[in-house]
Design an enzyme around this catalytic site. Sequence first.
Site, short mmCIF file in Angstrom:
data_model
loop_
_atom_site.label_atom_id
_atom_site.label_comp_id
_atom_site.label_asym_id
_atom_site.label_seq_id
_atom_site.Cartn_x
_atom_site.Cartn_y
_atom_site.Cartn_z
N LYS A 1 0.65 -1.49 0.09
CA LYS A 1 0.12 0.00 0.16
C LYS A 1 0.84 1.31 0.21
O LYS A 1 0.38 2.16 -0.65
CB LYS A 1 -0.95 0.03 1.22
CG LYS A 1 -0.21 0.35 2.61
CD LYS A 1 -1.23 0.21 3.67
CE LYS A 1 -0.93 0.24 4.95
NZ LYS A 1 -1.66 0.42 6.15
N ARG B 1 -7.87 -0.29 16.93
CA ARG B 1 -8.44 0.02 15.57
C ARG B 1 -9.45 -1.02 15.42
O ARG B 1 -10.67 -1.18 15.96
CB ARG B 1 -7.21 -0.10 14.77
CG ARG B 1 -7.46 0.98 13.31
CD ARG B 1 -6.23 0.83 12.64
NE ARG B 1 -5.93 -0.20 11.86
CZ ARG B 1 -5.19 -0.56 10.77
NH1 ARG B 1 -4.49 0.51 10.58
NH2 ARG B 1 -4.90 -1.88 10.35
#
Length: 356
Positions: free
Chosen positions: A39, A134
Site C-alpha cells: 500500500k 483500531r
Amino acid sequence: MAKYPRLLWSEEKLRDNIRFMNRLFAAAAFPINWTAVSKAVCAHEEIVQTLIEEGVSELADSRLDNLKRIKSLAPEGRTLLLRLPGLHEVDEVVRYADTSLVSEQITIAALAKAARAAGVRHRIILMVELGDLREGLLPDQVLELGHFILQQDSIDWCGIGTNLTCYGGILPTREKMEQLLAVKRSIARELGHDVEVVSGGNSSSLPLLLRDEMPKGISHLRLGESLLLGRETAKGKLIEGLHGDVFTLEAEVIEVQVKSSVPDGERGMDAFGNTPEFEDVGEHTRAILAIGKQDVPIDELVPVDEGIRVLGGSSDHMILDVGSRAVKIGDVIAFRVNYPVLLQAMTSPYVARVRA
C-alpha cells in the site's frame, strides 16, 4: 530530461530486503510466513514485479484498485485486502482479493452472498482487538461470531489476526501474541474449527521474531515498512541487515536568495490556517524548491546533506536554509524518505517514480 520532483528507488536494495525476509522466515524455528504489503507504494508495477520475481507469493493492500493492478500482473498470485471491506465493494472484493480481514457479521454475510453469486469461495481472517483500538472483535466476542461464520457455505474461515501500533501505539509483546493464540485454542475447543493462519501483526511485530521471542503458533506477519524502509514500526529503528535507503526523494531548486529569517510586516495566518513561528538568525541564504505540501509532508523531510535545513513551505514551495552550501538554480536536493513521505509521494500524481 529528468522530471522533478521524483522518488528514486533502488531495485538492488529492494531485492536485498526481500531476500532478507525470505531467509529470516525460512530459518524460523517454527512455520511462519510473511505477506508483502504494497500500500505504501500504491502497488507500483515495477516494484510489484520485483516482489513476484523474488518469490513473494502473497501481496496485501488496503485499496481494491491496487489489488486489481496486482492481479493483472500476477493472476495466479494471492492477494489480501488489509482494510475491512465496505458493503458497497463486496462484489469486487471477492473478485480481486483472495482473502480479506473482517470484523463484522453484516460484512461477512455480504461477502458470503457475493462469493456465492460469483461461484467462488472467499477466505477471511477475523480480526481480534488486543488493545490498539483500531479494527477487531474483543476476544470474548469471537466465538459468537464464529458460529455464524461456520454456517456460511461460501466463506473459508482461514485465520485470526490482530493489528498493533497503527492507532494506539500499543506494542506487540509475547503476552499479546499469547492472547491471540489463546483465541485460536478456544475456537478449536468450542467450535471444533482449526484456523491455519494466526496473523500476529505488522512490521512492529518483526522484532519479536528477530529476538526469538515470537511464540510458536503465530504463523503470519504482514510487512510493509520493514520491507520498504528497513525499519520496525514499534520504535522506528533500522533493522540490522536491511536497507533503510531504498527510496530517495529529489526536488529542483527554483530560487536562491539572501533574505531575512523573519517575515516583515503585520502577520496573520499562512496558507494552511496556521500562525508559524520563526527563529531570528539574521540574513541567510534561502533556497526554494519546486515541491510542497500538496506533494509530500515537507516537515517530515530530512536533507541528505546535513548542512541544509528545512524551514517550511506552502502547497507547492519548500523553503530551505542552505547555510554555506553553494546552491544554484537548477540544482537537485536529495532527501531521506520515511513512511509518511513515501506514502504521500507515491500517491501524488505530481511526483515521478523512477528506478535508480
